[in-house]
Design an enzyme around this catalytic site. Structure first.
Site, PDB file in Angstrom:
ATOM      1  N   HIS A   1      63.631  30.778 142.679  1.00 32.80           N
ATOM      2  CA  HIS A   1      64.628  31.108 143.704  1.00 32.80           C
ATOM      3  C   HIS A   1      65.629  29.970 143.907  1.00 32.80           C
ATOM      4  CE1 HIS A   1      66.140  31.325 147.867  1.00 32.80           C
ATOM      5  NE2 HIS A   1      66.212  32.625 147.607  1.00 32.80           N
TER       6      HIS A   1
ATOM      7  N   CYS B   1      70.100  39.105 130.095  1.00 32.50           N
ATOM      8  CA  CYS B   1      70.486  38.589 131.422  1.00 32.50           C
ATOM      9  C   CYS B   1      69.525  37.511 131.896  1.00 32.50           C
ATOM     10  CB  CYS B   1      70.595  39.714 132.439  1.00 32.50           C
ATOM     11  SG  CYS B   1      69.079  40.651 132.616  1.00 32.50           S
TER      12      CYS B   1
HETATM   13  C1  PEP Z   1      64.330  37.961 133.708  1.00 32.47           C
HETATM   14  O1  PEP Z   1      63.145  38.194 133.855  1.00 32.47           O
HETATM   15  O2  PEP Z   1      64.799  37.343 132.726  1.00 32.47           O
HETATM   16  C2  PEP Z   1      65.303  38.366 134.716  1.00 32.47           C
HETATM   17  C3  PEP Z   1      66.591  38.273 134.509  1.00 32.47           C
HETATM   18  O3  PEP Z   1      64.823  38.812 135.904  1.00 32.47           O
HETATM   19  P1  PEP Z   1      64.215  37.883 137.066  1.00 32.47           P
HETATM   20  O4  PEP Z   1      64.518  36.462 136.731  1.00 32.47           O
HETATM   21  O5  PEP Z   1      64.841  38.310 138.324  1.00 32.47           O
HETATM   22  O6  PEP Z   1      62.756  38.199 136.987  1.00 32.47           O
END
Ligand code: PEP
Ligand code: MG
Length: 776
Positions: free
Chosen positions: A415, A723
């Site tokens: 976070h 992403c």
């Molecule tokens: C990931 O897991 O790479 C992602 C983009 O989602 P998060 O970091 O929110 O789990």
């Protein structure tokens, strides 16, 4: 050339405090006078001194306050009243604070101070001018002490009597319970703490906005101005899509004008603050700024940048054709912040006191404030360095204020790391011991790129030449592979859009929901479903508005149960031994139809409002049945599922392995969530600093999964993207382009370098193909 009117200065630093007058005019103030006029007063004075059109103002100095205490005979009484106070005793603290405040409020302001304030007010304008009255605490050993709880502001003050009352109220705020507590805890001697009061003409802007004096990403000599109708708050908060103007300082011409449809504006609401109203249709598509106004604003921007030696983020307003500069501060984004503050010369001698992972680039110095409980974030003040075990969504307001963030726990995808990058705040995570090693009030310097923490303040002023160099290194580049941006907090939308990204490849809504401090279950149980839908709708809309016509993929809720626990309704969350592998993502939504329905309701409203660029992405899918179930649930909610864009995240190895089955089910896109894909492929907890060095996005097994999934998506002509954090690494971006990825969504701070890496790789591929052809 700018002439600094140093001769106008009234106080020379080091002069006896006895000589400081009760009133100082902005033009008389320099930054050295901070002890007498507080941080706000000093920075306004500095801006006025270089010729910027700052709204008229004067400061009732800290010395005036001191004289008030002495003349009225309450100085000793106040200090005696809480000399033996145990600040941990809440009741006693409240009583002492009330007593001290009442003494200040009841004391009769000496006639000579009253007269001087009245006189200054008259001098500002013959008629009763509407002013804002703001307090600014100062202390001898820490001049710019914006102590908690003392930043009282009284807007819309009109007339002498109201002004005198507001000044006295500001003085009294020095003795608020929270303020006394904070000073005691920080070890300040209350006898030396003072308060200055800034009295400034209130500008009810007819049009207003913000300006970056150089390109915020590349540092190019391009002034970027955003403007809209009404007060600047609408632009700053992202409630409106402003017009955008680019002024090229080399040619001294307006380079680009983008007129937006400005649906709303924020205007003054009588004596009661502000209100959001609709802009009449006739003005919605009208250009806000004329060419002379753009040119003049750019010139003011340049003056500020030259003076401070670093690109500035400026707030401006215009009333009756007069431009006002309301605030100027260094740009807190990406390259400039990092590069402009070079520590090179001093760093060799500096002592490294702690190390962690560099999670958000930039260098900042400040005083440590250790937060052990979110309830204590009230003590965090502007410019502090926030030190905590791990940040949580309810800490975001405090995270906005600080100069840097350090955590004990976490990795690059925690976070603290995600939010800091979006706020443009340097951060070091996973230090293991920061909350034990660092102490409140300690002065340190944080290097958010390298993950190092130094003793003392070692930042050096900017070198403008570096900014120019950066500009040359990063021109505008067009790539065949789309370069998109990740967004988690709507307030970052404008900064994200300013990168020129080709869309949003991941909008994490859980940060938005967690920020409400109530679980979705709470909204449902308390019949507040509409509030939830509206909050979600409004937050997503801010991002959609920042990316008109560009794809924005919004991900459905993916918060592990432990993140919900501290919120209202969190007591009903199940206790899980391993929340990362637990009830999160689409699996939870499928089992919680009400929670899913509310999200879908907000998406439906946005589609209905014409946002067809909105795509929905399901997280944590491990089997095509989950995709089909989610789709069926959307259909049951009235969504025309075949005519909207629905896709999945590939973040569990199962979904990479079974990608063809998903493609056969009709997914419209897939995006690698490498943060999870790496942790689930390698069995490395992404938030565990003990195994952080084994967390390897380029592990052959991870690359194998990615490679095969990309090829399959290509075969089905479906957009394959990334992403996860790995997409923000230029080396990985280059590898992905070589392997055929269609788009890359990176962090705001990484867009420029990813775009460059993508362009370089694409060119190399084309060149090699041409050479191979020639050789045949
Ligand atoms: C990931 O897991 O790479 C992602 C983009 O989602 P998060 O970091 O929110 O789990
Ligand atoms: Mg994930």
């Amino acid at each position: 050339m700018i002439i600094i009117k140093q001769e106008g200065r009234k106080i020379i630093s080091g002069a006896s405090m006895k000589d400081v007058p009760n009133i100082l005019w902005l033009e008389e103030i320099r930054k050295e006078d901070i002890v007498s006029v507080g941080g706000k007063g000093a920075s306004l004075g500095e801006m006025a001194s270089i010729g910027l059109p700052v709204p008229k103002a004067f400061v009732v100095t800290a010395q005036a306050f001191r004289r008030f205490l002495v003349e009225t005979g309450i100085e000793k009484k106040i200090f005696a009243s809480y000399e033996r106070l145990d600040v941990e005793d809440n009741e006693a603290l409240e009583k002492a604070a009330d007593g001290a405040k009442t003494m200040v409020l009841r004391a009769k302001m000496p006639a000579f101070i009253k007269d001087e304030i009245r006189h200054a007010y008259k001098k500002i304008s013959a008629e009763d001018l509407i002013v804002a009255v703001r307090s600014s605490a100062t202390a001898e050993d820490l001049p710019d002490a914006s102590f908690a709880g003392q930043q009282e502001t009284y807007l819309n003050i009109k007339g002498e009597a109201a002004l005198l009352e507001a000044v006295q109220k500001c003085w009294a705020s020095l003795y608020g319970a929270r303020a006394i507590y904070y000073r005691a805890k920080q070890g300040f001697d209350d006898h030396t703490v003072n308060i200055a009061v800034v009295v400034q003409q209130l500008v009810h802007s007819e049009k207003a906005g913000v300006m970056f004096t150089s390109h915020p990403i590349t540092g190019e000599p391009l002034t970027i101005i955003e403007g809209s109708w009404g007060l600047g708050e609408a632009v700053v908060s992202g409630s409106v899509s402003p017009d955008k103007y680019i002024f090229d300082q080399r040619s001294e011409k307006v380079d680009d004008v983008l007129i937006s449809n400005k649906k709303v504006e924020i205007i003054a609401d009588g004596d009661h603050g502000t209100k959001l109203v609709d802009v009449p249709a006739s003005r919605q598509d009208t250009q806000v700024l004329s060419t002379p106004e753009i040119t003049k604003l750019a010139m003011y921007g340049k003056i500020a940048e030259n003076h401070y030696g670093i690109p500035q983020d400026v707030e401006w307003g215009i009333v009756n054709g007069i431009i006002y500069i309301l605030q100027s501060r260094p740009i807190t984004t990406i390259g400039n912040k990092k590069e402009a503050k070079s520590m090179s010369g001093q760093k060799q001698n500096a002592k490294i006191i702690l190390q962690g992972q560099g999670a958000a680039p930039g260098i900042a110095s400040g005083r440590v404030v250790v937060i052990r409980d979110v309830k204590d974030t009230g003590s965090v003040k502007e410019g502090d360095i926030l030190v905590t075990k791990m940040t949580s969504p309810d800490m975001v307001p405090a995270m906005r204020k600080v100069a840097a963030i350090i955590t004990d726990e976490g990795g690059l995808t925690c976070h603290a790391a995600i939010v800091s990058r979006e706020l443009g705040t340097p951060a070091v995570v996973g230090t293991k011991t920061a909350t034990h090693v660092l102490t409140n009030g300690q002065l340190i310097t944080v290097d958010g790129e390298k993950g190092l923490i130094y003793e003392g303040e070692i930042t050096a002023p900017a070198k403008p030449a570096q900014v120019v160099q950066m500009a040359a290194a990063a021109p505008h580049i067009i790539t065949a592979t789309s370069v998109k941006v990740n967004v988690s907090i709507p307030e970052a939308a404008a900064r994200a859009a300013a990168t020129g990204a080709d869309g949003v490849g991941l909008l994490r809504i859980e940060h938005l929901i967690l920020g409400l401090n109530k679980t979705p279950g709470w909204f449902i149980a308390n019949n507040k479903e509409e509030d939830f839908v509206r909050e979600l709708h409004d937050g997503i809309k801010i991002v959609l508005d920042a990316f008109p016509g560009k794809p924005v993929w919004v991900r459905t809720l993916d918060a592990p149960t432990d993140e919900f626990r501290n919120m209202m309704g969190g007591e009903n969350e199940p206790l899980e031994h391993n929340p990362m592998l637990g009830w999160r993502g689409i699996r939870r939504d499928i089992q919680s139809p009400d929670q899913f329905r509310l999200q879908v309701e907000s998406f439906k409203r946005l589609w209905k409002e014409g946002y067809d660029n909105l795509g929905i992405m399901f997280p944590m899918v491990s089997h095509p049945d989950e995709f089909l179930a989610a789709k069926a649930m959307m259909m049951a909610c009235g969504v025309d599922v075949d005519n909207v864009t629905l896709g999945i995240m590939i973040e569990i190895p199962a979904s990479a392995i079974m990608i063809e089955d998903f493609l056969k089910c009709g997914i419209k896109f897939a995006s690698f969530g490498t943060n999870d894909l790496v942790q689930y492929t390698l069995a490395i907890d992404r938030n565990n600093e003990n195994v952080a060095d084994m967390y390897e996005p380029q592990h052959p097994a991870v690359l194998h999964l990615i490679h095969t999934a990309i090829q399959m998506c290509r075969a089905y002509d479906v957009e394959c993207s990334i992403c996860g954090q790995a997409g923000s690494d230029p080396k990985m971006a280059s590898w992905l382009v070589e392997h055929g990825i269609a788009s890359i969504s990176a962090n705001i701070d990484a867009i420029a370098k990813i775009r460059e890496a993508v362009a370089r790789t694409e060119k190399r591929i084309i060149l090699e193909a041409a050479r191979n052809r020639d050789a045949e």
